[in-house]
Design a protein around this motif. Sequence first.
Motif, PDB file in Angstrom:
ATOM      1  N   LYS A  23     -30.755-102.767 -24.060  1.00 29.71           N
ATOM      2  CA  LYS A  23     -29.708-102.273 -24.949  1.00 29.71           C
ATOM      3  C   LYS A  23     -28.711-103.388 -25.211  1.00 29.71           C
ATOM      4  O   LYS A  23     -28.136-103.962 -24.292  1.00 29.71           O
ATOM      5  CB  LYS A  23     -29.013-101.065 -24.335  1.00 29.71           C
ATOM      6  CG  LYS A  23     -27.973-100.417 -25.264  1.00 29.71           C
ATOM      7  CD  LYS A  23     -27.655 -98.977 -24.885  1.00 29.71           C
ATOM      8  CE  LYS A  23     -28.776 -98.048 -25.302  1.00 29.71           C
ATOM      9  NZ  LYS A  23     -28.409 -96.618 -25.152  1.00 29.71           N
ATOM     10  N   ASN A  73     -25.646-105.009 -28.281  1.00 27.22           N
ATOM     11  CA  ASN A  73     -24.753-104.737 -29.402  1.00 27.22           C
ATOM     12  C   ASN A  73     -25.274-105.473 -30.635  1.00 27.22           C
ATOM     13  O   ASN A  73     -25.220-106.705 -30.704  1.00 27.22           O
ATOM     14  CB  ASN A  73     -23.326-105.191 -29.057  1.00 27.22           C
ATOM     15  CG  ASN A  73     -22.318-104.805 -30.126  1.00 27.22           C
ATOM     16  OD1 ASN A  73     -22.366-105.291 -31.249  1.00 27.22           O
ATOM     17  ND2 ASN A  73     -21.405-103.920 -29.769  1.00 27.22           N
ATOM     18  N   ASN A  81     -25.209 -99.957 -30.699  1.00 26.71           N
ATOM     19  CA  ASN A  81     -25.986-100.431 -29.543  1.00 26.71           C
ATOM     20  C   ASN A  81     -27.410 -99.908 -29.653  1.00 26.71           C
ATOM     21  O   ASN A  81     -27.623 -98.737 -29.992  1.00 26.71           O
ATOM     22  CB  ASN A  81     -25.345 -99.959 -28.232  1.00 26.71           C
ATOM     23  CG  ASN A  81     -23.994-100.596 -27.993  1.00 26.71           C
ATOM     24  OD1 ASN A  81     -23.832-101.801 -28.178  1.00 26.71           O
ATOM     25  ND2 ASN A  81     -23.010 -99.801 -27.612  1.00 26.71           N
TER      26      ASN A  81
END
Length: 389
Positions: free
Chosen positions: A246, A248, A278
Amino acid sequence: MKNIKYQKKLRWLFIIVVAIFILSLLHFSKIIISEIKKRETSTIERYAKFIELVTNNEYNLVTLFADDILIENHTIPVIITDKEKNIIEHKNILNEDSEGSKEKIMEEFSSMQNQYEPIKINIYDSKGDIIDYQFIYYKNSQILDIIIVAPYFISALIILILLSIYLILYYSNKSEKDQLWTGLAKETAHQLGTPLSSLIAWNEYIKSKSKIYKKQASSEVEKDLKRLKIITDRFSGIGSKPKLKKRNLKNIISNNIDYLKKRISSEIKTNLNLDEVNYEINEQLFGWVIENLYKNSIDAVGKNGKINIKLFEKNNKIIVEFTDSGIGIKKTEFKKIFNPGYTTKTRGWGLGLALAYRIISHYHKGIIYVKESIKNIKTTIRIELMKQE
């Protein structure tokens, strides 16, 4: 049959050329490293002479060495001991802002003993007889250690990239193999070109200068090695199943665009409209997609134009859009532009969008397509990723 023989000859020729390149790189690097080692050893020998003069109070000669040695040596680690190997003084071992660490000093001392023979400092009495002596131990500076490792790192990188190319070709159909081989070979040269050119330039600079600002050189070499590491991660990700984490997306898109914006015409205006999103991706491969789409838009607009990049969520999907004011894409070519080897550019090799398609569809289970195209007004390429639970 002739075509198969020709391909085998071409394959062996390619292997020979790569082998010659790697051997030449190692050979010339060895010459450069040897020269730098000689200079650093000479510096320490002069440093030892300086210490010997100070110890024996020959002040008239001290000024001949002070500027040359004390100012120059800021990087070569040095330890001075008595004849019983008890440490008297050290230099360039600990950082300026770090506290003294006996363990660190002893660890460096042990390393120095294994690397070079110490330099002996004689201490004389008033009659000129030797009454005592000391030793100076030293090791390679940081910049020299980096240069020693660099050619092997680059050689391993080249082998890794070629292995990645082979795996891609092996699991593709025959026509796609030929196209990807040509494209990836050129893409490899393109990706490696900037950091390798920089490293070669630094080698030439070091050879040509008797004195160098080693901290700056070390910093610039490290930047190029980091860039090579990114390239390694990208090609290794293509040849195997990449790990998704995960991340940004806004930051990844911004960082990759900012890196390229510094290298394009100021007449090309880029506008970013990115939401905070995200998503589980492979950062290196997804960054490669962003770079390729941005380069595609830059080629489309030419010397001046506008490029708009959006990131947003809609209908349970993560959407990334690249819109440019370039020459446009014919409707009949909407799907073809993602085929390996397909290009409308005279100097292109048709791999950037093909790699983007593979990365998005195969590794991130998304889709990438031409949303719309109006000649000289706007063309939009969209990425859609299904929103994760």
